[in-house]
Design a protein around this motif. Structure first.
Motif, PDB file in Angstrom:
ATOM      1  N   PHE A 142       0.782  -1.192   0.051  1.00 48.86           N
ATOM      2  CA  PHE A 142      -0.095   0.034   0.038  1.00 48.86           C
ATOM      3  C   PHE A 142       0.776   1.183   0.112  1.00 48.86           C
ATOM      4  O   PHE A 142       1.627   1.543   0.764  1.00 48.86           O
ATOM      5  CB  PHE A 142      -0.914   0.109   1.232  1.00 48.86           C
ATOM      6  CG  PHE A 142      -1.841  -1.024   1.281  1.00 48.86           C
ATOM      7  CD1 PHE A 142      -3.066  -0.872   0.677  1.00 48.86           C
ATOM      8  CD2 PHE A 142      -1.777  -2.219   1.962  1.00 48.86           C
ATOM      9  CE1 PHE A 142      -4.168  -1.632   0.666  1.00 48.86           C
ATOM     10  CE2 PHE A 142      -2.652  -3.286   1.595  1.00 48.86           C
ATOM     11  CZ  PHE A 142      -3.985  -3.081   1.272  1.00 48.86           C
ATOM     12  N   ILE A 143       0.560   2.082  -1.120  1.00 48.90           N
ATOM     13  CA  ILE A 143       1.538   3.302  -1.106  1.00 48.90           C
ATOM     14  C   ILE A 143       0.561   4.603  -1.275  1.00 48.90           C
ATOM     15  O   ILE A 143      -0.030   4.385  -2.613  1.00 48.90           O
ATOM     16  CB  ILE A 143       2.657   3.357  -2.289  1.00 48.90           C
ATOM     17  CG1 ILE A 143       3.491   2.199  -1.967  1.00 48.90           C
ATOM     18  CG2 ILE A 143       3.221   4.590  -2.298  1.00 48.90           C
ATOM     19  CD1 ILE A 143       4.204   1.976  -3.273  1.00 48.90           C
ATOM     20  N   ARG A 144       0.120   5.201  -0.412  1.00 47.47           N
ATOM     21  CA  ARG A 144      -1.097   6.370  -0.564  1.00 47.47           C
ATOM     22  C   ARG A 144      -2.150   5.658  -1.314  1.00 47.47           C
ATOM     23  O   ARG A 144      -2.877   6.451  -2.283  1.00 47.47           O
ATOM     24  CB  ARG A 144      -0.192   7.380  -1.177  1.00 47.47           C
ATOM     25  CG  ARG A 144       0.724   8.292  -0.754  1.00 47.47           C
ATOM     26  CD  ARG A 144       1.262   9.335  -1.608  1.00 47.47           C
ATOM     27  NE  ARG A 144       0.283  10.200  -2.161  1.00 47.47           N
ATOM     28  CZ  ARG A 144       0.374  10.525  -3.427  1.00 47.47           C
ATOM     29  NH1 ARG A 144       1.416   9.984  -4.277  1.00 47.47           N
ATOM     30  NH2 ARG A 144      -0.823  11.089  -3.877  1.00 47.47           N
ATOM     31  N   GLY A 145      -2.432   4.608  -0.912  1.00 46.33           N
ATOM     32  CA  GLY A 145      -3.735   3.788  -1.711  1.00 46.33           C
ATOM     33  C   GLY A 145      -5.057   4.510  -1.377  1.00 46.33           C
ATOM     34  O   GLY A 145      -5.319   4.989  -0.533  1.00 46.33           O
ATOM     35  N   PRO A 146      -6.094   4.313  -2.378  1.00 50.45           N
ATOM     36  CA  PRO A 146      -7.389   4.717  -2.028  1.00 50.45           C
ATOM     37  C   PRO A 146      -8.047   3.667  -1.274  1.00 50.45           C
ATOM     38  O   PRO A 146      -7.557   2.520  -1.163  1.00 50.45           O
ATOM     39  CB  PRO A 146      -8.050   4.892  -3.584  1.00 50.45           C
ATOM     40  CG  PRO A 146      -7.398   3.587  -4.317  1.00 50.45           C
ATOM     41  CD  PRO A 146      -5.607   3.743  -3.783  1.00 50.45           C
ATOM     42  N   VAL A 147      -9.173   3.950  -0.856  1.00 48.43           N
ATOM     43  CA  VAL A 147      -9.930   2.802  -0.128  1.00 48.43           C
ATOM     44  C   VAL A 147     -11.447   2.741  -1.012  1.00 48.43           C
ATOM     45  O   VAL A 147     -11.815   3.866  -1.342  1.00 48.43           O
ATOM     46  CB  VAL A 147     -10.456   3.184   1.186  1.00 48.43           C
ATOM     47  CG1 VAL A 147     -11.722   2.550   1.818  1.00 48.43           C
ATOM     48  CG2 VAL A 147      -9.161   2.881   2.200  1.00 48.43           C
ATOM     49  N   ILE A 148     -11.634   1.568  -1.349  1.00 50.37           N
ATOM     50  CA  ILE A 148     -13.133   1.461  -1.899  1.00 50.37           C
ATOM     51  C   ILE A 148     -14.188   1.561  -0.668  1.00 50.37           C
ATOM     52  O   ILE A 148     -14.294   0.728   0.101  1.00 50.37           O
ATOM     53  CB  ILE A 148     -13.392   0.114  -2.750  1.00 50.37           C
ATOM     54  CG1 ILE A 148     -12.129   0.038  -3.594  1.00 50.37           C
ATOM     55  CG2 ILE A 148     -14.686  -0.199  -3.246  1.00 50.37           C
ATOM     56  CD1 ILE A 148     -11.963  -1.368  -4.284  1.00 50.37           C
ATOM     57  N   ARG A 149     -14.681   2.876  -0.662  1.00 52.85           N
ATOM     58  CA  ARG A 149     -15.632   2.864   0.290  1.00 52.85           C
ATOM     59  C   ARG A 149     -16.913   2.102   0.501  1.00 52.85           C
ATOM     60  O   ARG A 149     -17.366   2.038   1.396  1.00 52.85           O
ATOM     61  CB  ARG A 149     -16.092   4.617   0.138  1.00 52.85           C
ATOM     62  CG  ARG A 149     -16.902   5.115   1.324  1.00 52.85           C
ATOM     63  CD  ARG A 149     -17.150   6.643   1.129  1.00 52.85           C
ATOM     64  NE  ARG A 149     -16.648   7.372  -0.063  1.00 52.85           N
ATOM     65  CZ  ARG A 149     -17.481   7.482  -1.210  1.00 52.85           C
ATOM     66  NH1 ARG A 149     -18.824   7.122  -1.432  1.00 52.85           N
ATOM     67  NH2 ARG A 149     -16.876   7.991  -2.227  1.00 52.85           N
ATOM     68  N   LEU A 174     -11.135  -5.728 -12.437  1.00 58.21           N
ATOM     69  CA  LEU A 174     -10.833  -5.791 -11.069  1.00 58.21           C
ATOM     70  C   LEU A 174     -10.251  -4.493 -10.735  1.00 58.21           C
ATOM     71  O   LEU A 174      -9.305  -3.544 -11.474  1.00 58.21           O
ATOM     72  CB  LEU A 174      -9.619  -6.832 -11.187  1.00 58.21           C
ATOM     73  CG  LEU A 174      -9.809  -8.251 -11.495  1.00 58.21           C
ATOM     74  CD1 LEU A 174      -8.483  -8.914 -11.708  1.00 58.21           C
ATOM     75  CD2 LEU A 174     -10.550  -8.765 -10.438  1.00 58.21           C
ATOM     76  N   ALA A 175     -10.578  -4.152  -9.554  1.00 60.06           N
ATOM     77  CA  ALA A 175      -9.971  -2.787  -8.926  1.00 60.06           C
ATOM     78  C   ALA A 175      -9.248  -3.091  -7.514  1.00 60.06           C
ATOM     79  O   ALA A 175      -9.795  -4.047  -6.559  1.00 60.06           O
ATOM     80  CB  ALA A 175     -11.318  -1.875  -8.338  1.00 60.06           C
ATOM     81  N   LEU A 176      -7.997  -2.702  -7.582  1.00 59.40           N
ATOM     82  CA  LEU A 176      -7.169  -2.780  -6.221  1.00 59.40           C
ATOM     83  C   LEU A 176      -6.651  -1.738  -5.492  1.00 59.40           C
ATOM     84  O   LEU A 176      -6.221  -0.653  -6.478  1.00 59.40           O
ATOM     85  CB  LEU A 176      -5.933  -3.625  -6.674  1.00 59.40           C
ATOM     86  CG  LEU A 176      -6.330  -5.064  -7.199  1.00 59.40           C
ATOM     87  CD1 LEU A 176      -6.903  -5.268  -8.357  1.00 59.40           C
ATOM     88  CD2 LEU A 176      -4.749  -5.938  -7.260  1.00 59.40           C
ATOM     89  N   SER A 177      -6.823  -1.304  -4.317  1.00 63.30           N
ATOM     90  CA  SER A 177      -6.146  -0.095  -3.648  1.00 63.30           C
ATOM     91  C   SER A 177      -4.574  -0.410  -3.655  1.00 63.30           C
ATOM     92  O   SER A 177      -3.887   0.743  -3.366  1.00 63.30           O
ATOM     93  CB  SER A 177      -6.730  -0.285  -2.203  1.00 63.30           C
ATOM     94  OG  SER A 177      -8.145   0.071  -2.080  1.00 63.30           O
ATOM     95  N   PHE A 178      -4.098  -1.616  -3.859  1.00 67.72           N
ATOM     96  CA  PHE A 178      -2.710  -1.873  -3.539  1.00 67.72           C
ATOM     97  C   PHE A 178      -2.084  -2.122  -4.876  1.00 67.72           C
ATOM     98  O   PHE A 178      -2.651  -2.094  -5.846  1.00 67.72           O
ATOM     99  CB  PHE A 178      -2.550  -2.954  -2.494  1.00 67.72           C
ATOM    100  CG  PHE A 178      -3.314  -4.324  -2.939  1.00 67.72           C
ATOM    101  CD1 PHE A 178      -2.495  -5.481  -3.677  1.00 67.72           C
ATOM    102  CD2 PHE A 178      -4.639  -4.503  -2.579  1.00 67.72           C
ATOM    103  CE1 PHE A 178      -3.312  -6.383  -4.176  1.00 67.72           C
ATOM    104  CE2 PHE A 178      -5.176  -5.680  -3.007  1.00 67.72           C
ATOM    105  CZ  PHE A 178      -4.729  -6.683  -3.717  1.00 67.72           C
ATOM    106  N   HIS A 179      -0.866  -2.277  -4.563  1.00 70.26           N
ATOM    107  CA  HIS A 179       0.260  -2.423  -5.812  1.00 70.26           C
ATOM    108  C   HIS A 179       0.787  -3.885  -6.071  1.00 70.26           C
ATOM    109  O   HIS A 179       1.629  -4.274  -5.780  1.00 70.26           O
ATOM    110  CB  HIS A 179       1.328  -1.786  -5.708  1.00 70.26           C
ATOM    111  CG  HIS A 179       1.033  -0.102  -5.693  1.00 70.26           C
ATOM    112  ND1 HIS A 179       1.184   0.396  -7.004  1.00 70.26           N
ATOM    113  CD2 HIS A 179       0.512   0.753  -4.966  1.00 70.26           C
ATOM    114  CE1 HIS A 179       0.755   1.848  -6.774  1.00 70.26           C
ATOM    115  NE2 HIS A 179       0.479   2.032  -5.764  1.00 70.26           N
ATOM    116  N   PRO A 180      -0.009  -4.821  -6.828  1.00 71.19           N
ATOM    117  CA  PRO A 180       0.408  -6.274  -7.016  1.00 71.19           C
ATOM    118  C   PRO A 180       1.632  -6.175  -7.724  1.00 71.19           C
ATOM    119  O   PRO A 180       2.459  -7.280  -7.458  1.00 71.19           O
ATOM    120  CB  PRO A 180      -0.723  -7.010  -7.957  1.00 71.19           C
ATOM    121  CG  PRO A 180      -1.348  -5.537  -8.513  1.00 71.19           C
ATOM    122  CD  PRO A 180      -1.291  -4.697  -7.304  1.00 71.19           C
TER     123      PRO A 180
END
Length: 196
Positions: A142-149, A174-180
Motif C-alpha cells: 500500500f502506497i498512498r492507496g485509495p479505499v473502496i468506500r 478488477l479494482a485494487l487499492s494496493f500495488h500487486p
C-alpha cells in the motif's frame, strides 16, 4: 495474446514485468505492450491501468484520446485491472478530492472510492491479504492507496484490510487499492489473464 499497460504516467514498467512473469507462470505465449495512444490498444486482450496520480492520468487519457476507447473496451468485455490510481479511475463515484481536482473518472464499476485513504507516502506499508480465489495470503503493498468506500449492484468485494475494502470485481474488471506489481507475486496478474 497481447496484454496492454496504460503507460501515460505511473507504475507502468513494473506492471509490464509482472504481466510477463504471469504469462510465464501460466505457460502462456504472448506480448505485453505499453499503451500511449489509441493504436496501441489494437488487439489488446486485457488492460492494466496502473497507479500514479489519478488526476494526471485522467487528463492524459483524454489528451491522448484513450479515455472513451478504454470505456468502450470495458463495455465490450475486455478484462481490465486498475491498481491504486487505476482503482480510483474505474469507480463511478469519487470523494471530495476527486471533485475538487476535476478528475474525470472512467465510471465503469459500481463503487465509491476515497483517494489517498491510507495516508502519505511515508505511511506506506505491506500487509498479507486474503483474496477470494487465491489459496494463500497475497502480499499487499500500500502506497498512498485509495479505499473502496462502498460497492453496489454487480460489484463484489474480493478482499478487505480490516474494515476497509481493498479489492473488488465487477464482471471483467478488477479494482485494487494496493500495488500487486511491487509484490513479486504474480497471482493477481494471473487472475487478470485467466479472465481473457
Amino acid at each position: 495474446m497481447k496484454a496492454g499497460v496504460v503507460s501515460v504516467q505511473g507504475a507502468a514498467p513494473e506492471h509490464v514485468r509482472a504481466l510477463q512473469q504471469a504469462m510465464a507462470g501460466l505457460g502462456v505465449k504472448g506480448a505485453v505492450v505499453s499503451v500511449r495512444r489509441p493504436s496501441d490498444l489494437e488487439e489488446v486482450s486485457c488492460l492494466v491501468i496502473p497507479g500514479g496520480e489519478s488526476t494526471t492520468i485522467s487528463k492524459l487519457l483524454r489528451r491522448f484520446e484513450l479515455h472513451d476507447r478504454i470505456v468502450r473496451m470495458a463495455e465490450e468485455g475486455v478484462p481490465m485491472m486498475g491498481t491504486c490510481a487505476g482503482c480510483v479511475l474505474l469507480a463511478k463515484e469519487g470523494d471530495a478530492e476527486v471533485e475538487k481536482t476535476g478528475t474525470r473518472l472512467l465510471g465503469l464499476m459500481d463503487m465509491g472510492v476515497d483517494r489517498n485513504a491510507f495516508g502519505r507516502q511515508r505511511e506506506s506499508f505491506e500487509a498479507p491479504l486474503d483474496i477470494a480465489g487465491l489459496e494463500a495470503p497475497f502480499p499487499g503493498v500500500f502506497i498512498r492507496g485509495p479505499v473502496i468506500r462502498k460497492v453496489w449492484g454487480d460489484c463484489k468485494v474480493l478482499s478487505s484490510y480490516g474494515d476497509k475494502i481493498v479489492m473488488a470485481r465487477q464482471g471483467n474488471m478488477l479494482a485494487l487499492s494496493f500495488h500487486p506489481e511491487l509484490s513479486g507475486d504474480s497471482r493477481v496478474h494471473e487472475m487478470l489473464l485467466k479472465m481473457i
